[in-house]
Design a protein around this motif. Sequence first.
Motif, mmCIF file in Angstrom:
data_model
loop_
_atom_site.group_PDB
_atom_site.id
_atom_site.type_symbol
_atom_site.label_atom_id
_atom_site.label_comp_id
_atom_site.label_asym_id
_atom_site.label_seq_id
_atom_site.Cartn_x
_atom_site.Cartn_y
_atom_site.Cartn_z
ATOM 1 N N ARG A 193 13.580 -4.155 9.620
ATOM 2 C CA ARG A 193 14.225 -5.172 8.762
ATOM 3 C C ARG A 193 15.616 -4.691 8.362
ATOM 4 O O ARG A 193 15.770 -3.566 7.863
ATOM 5 C CB ARG A 193 13.379 -5.410 7.503
ATOM 6 C CG ARG A 193 12.031 -6.020 7.820
ATOM 7 C CD ARG A 193 11.296 -6.506 6.597
ATOM 8 N NE ARG A 193 11.029 -5.454 5.624
ATOM 9 C CZ ARG A 193 10.159 -5.588 4.629
ATOM 10 N NH1 ARG A 193 9.505 -6.718 4.485
ATOM 11 N NH2 ARG A 193 9.965 -4.615 3.778
ATOM 12 N N ALA B 26 16.659 -12.820 8.165
ATOM 13 C CA ALA B 26 15.233 -12.475 8.004
ATOM 14 C C ALA B 26 14.355 -13.265 8.976
ATOM 15 O O ALA B 26 13.249 -12.832 9.311
ATOM 16 C CB ALA B 26 14.788 -12.734 6.568
ATOM 17 N N PHE B 29 13.004 -11.323 12.094
ATOM 18 C CA PHE B 29 12.063 -10.198 12.034
ATOM 19 C C PHE B 29 10.842 -10.516 12.889
ATOM 20 O O PHE B 29 10.165 -11.528 12.673
ATOM 21 C CB PHE B 29 11.584 -9.926 10.598
ATOM 22 C CG PHE B 29 12.681 -9.555 9.634
ATOM 23 C CD1 PHE B 29 13.904 -9.059 10.083
ATOM 24 C CD2 PHE B 29 12.490 -9.681 8.268
ATOM 25 C CE1 PHE B 29 14.905 -8.721 9.189
ATOM 26 C CE2 PHE B 29 13.481 -9.340 7.369
ATOM 27 C CZ PHE B 29 14.701 -8.863 7.834
ATOM 28 N N ASP B 41 9.002 -11.166 6.715
ATOM 29 C CA ASP B 41 10.198 -11.802 6.148
ATOM 30 C C ASP B 41 9.938 -12.391 4.757
ATOM 31 O O ASP B 41 10.876 -12.723 4.041
ATOM 32 C CB ASP B 41 10.692 -12.932 7.074
ATOM 33 C CG ASP B 41 9.620 -13.995 7.264
ATOM 34 O OD1 ASP B 41 8.421 -13.640 7.243
ATOM 35 O OD2 ASP B 41 9.962 -15.186 7.415
ATOM 36 N N ARG B 45 12.789 -12.550 1.730
ATOM 37 C CA ARG B 45 13.246 -13.930 1.516
ATOM 38 C C ARG B 45 12.973 -14.386 0.084
ATOM 39 O O ARG B 45 13.780 -15.110 -0.503
ATOM 40 C CB ARG B 45 12.579 -14.878 2.517
ATOM 41 C CG ARG B 45 13.309 -14.869 3.846
ATOM 42 C CD ARG B 45 12.768 -15.892 4.794
ATOM 43 N NE ARG B 45 13.762 -16.235 5.807
ATOM 44 C CZ ARG B 45 13.509 -16.935 6.882
ATOM 45 N NH1 ARG B 45 12.295 -17.394 7.104
ATOM 46 N NH2 ARG B 45 14.463 -17.199 7.742
#
Lengths: 514, 176
Positions: A193, B26, B29, B41, B45
């Motif tokens: 990420r 995101a 991902f 995510d 988020r």
Amino acid sequence: MHDVLHQLGLGFLHLATIPNATALLVGLVVGMLVAVLPGLTLVMGVVLALPFTYGMGVTSSIVLLTAMYLSGTYGGAFTSILFRIPGEPLDVPLLWDGYPMARQGEPARALGWTLLAALFGGLITAVSAVALAVPFAKFALRFDAPEYFAIVLFGLTGVVSLAGGSLTKAVVSLCIGLLLATVGVDETYGTDRYTFGIPILKDGIEYLTVMVGAYGLGEVLTRMEQGFTTPAMEGSREVKTRFPAWREITALKGTIARSSFIGVLCGIVPGAGATVGSFVAYGAEAQYGKRRHLLGTGIPEGIVAPQLASTATVGGHMVPLLALGIPGSGATAVILGAFLLHGVQPGPQIFQTSGDMVYTIFASMFAAVFGMCLLGYFAIRPLIWVLRLPEAVTSAFVALFCFVGAYSARNSLTDLWMIVIFGVVGYLFERYRFPIAPMVLGCILGPVAETQFMTSMIAYQNDPAIFFTRPISGVVMAFTILALAYPLVRYVRVALRARRDPGAIGTLGQEAKP
Amino acid sequence: MPSAKAKAIAPYAALLAGAAYLYHDAGSFASAGKAGQLGPDFWPRAILVLLMIVCAIEIGRHAFFARAASATDGIEAPSGDESPRFPRLLAAGMLITALYVPGMDYLGFFLATVAYLAAFMAVGRYRRWGVVATTSVLGSLAFVYVFMKVVYVSLPLGVGPFRDVSTALMSVLGIH
């Protein structure tokens, strides 16, 4: 009870070993030095000491940092009372009566009251830590993922709502910290990420670089922009301490009781801490004290209340840190970082797995109280000699400590770049008055919060109501909502008053200050 | 005053734009989770949504309710802006601090640190050159000794001839 005293006795024996006793002594001296220097905050001092603990045992490390924390709540009193320069924000209320008393020709008496308040506050904090930690931990053994998530959330919102200042800025700071914690490989799914193809980011952003950069280098850059204008202090040769008489002390029993309660409570509540404790205790004195009309003219109550409360918060902070693994302040966040760096996860199990270490830490708190008072009485004159050092010189070494401290963790030059980046972020936070503590706590507690949240969701079929329907987590969530509502109500009240009485805008800020 | 309004809005606008970008990012991902489970995510988020809401509120507050905003900002901004500022000092300080990182890699810790400390004090308007030189050299030596000999940290040695200087210094200090 008997078992606790037995363990505490063993803790004193462990403390008597050379590494632990040396760590205690060094922590006391350095903590006091840090508090004396106006450019260095207590949290920054604890952060800068962290790299020196890498090569030490975990117990010695925590003893060192806790001693720094405790003596740091006392050392700043000297500059506040003698020179009207608060070394820490928590020392500001001390100015209001300590400095007038010193100006009336009684600086030794003012310092005597301070020492006494630090002694009482320290003893109360150590006793409360020992008495409360085990019941706290036993209670915490009943916790499951939803309870942990609720408590972490409460800790984070507490820091946001009680940190002082703007709620929105604190939320922004917290969100940035939580986002920084998401960088790297996700713990639940193993997914990258926000790594943007940079290999070093796969390991995540070290919270140490965030802490050291934002607190340490950020503060140095801020002071550099101000031109290092703090004047070097002279007059340290006149420092003496004189104890008050016993009947004078007994006359203040109401102040002592009130401030002790406020201090311990502010310690346990996440986000409150020494500065809030100090201001609240002074405020309580102004509201309920017998001689409240004389506050600000140089009376002992105005010295004892803030000093006692700020020192009494330390043990309160150690309770949730040890029993739940949740730091309630910047300094305890760094101490949690030291635990994690040594592979120890504080929490309810720590009393079973590392009982010796925990009770040695408690014993060190008792010893630190007496140690800091002895230092304050006998050795403060050479300690405040550091005030004569030019700010540019001390700041250069603070910056160097930041770099070496961050480099020592992973021997990585990338971490040094991170220090520069977070130093600039810290400066911008200072410049635009965003609080740094929520970001640091978000960075440290973010992974815990996410893991407990995801575990709860997986275990309870994505039902967010679980956080409200389980008794313990439900109560904690209710407290979280109250913690968030408090600053919102305050904000709305101030905005409405501003609308009703536009002329009062200029005074609102002052009115809201404790 | 429009410029004051723009100044107050600018940091939140920048944060809002950054948050919107990260929210979009995101979505990329990769997830190995089961269908119906929250993905990797979700957490970032959720944070980004909160951040965007707060930024939008602040932008709206400063744009449309400037008076109330300044009143409540009075709470959050008690003091500090009155002190004089020296932006050139800050820029110079940031520059030497940023140069210190590659400098350490190239010159080695000792030489880079001597230069950094001296430059920092000079930029900080400290003009007692004897003290500057002495504290820079002795301070750097103390750091080398404590961190390499006591804490066992492997500090950068530099490249080429600078590496030789670092190695010679280490042998003088008894660091092996």
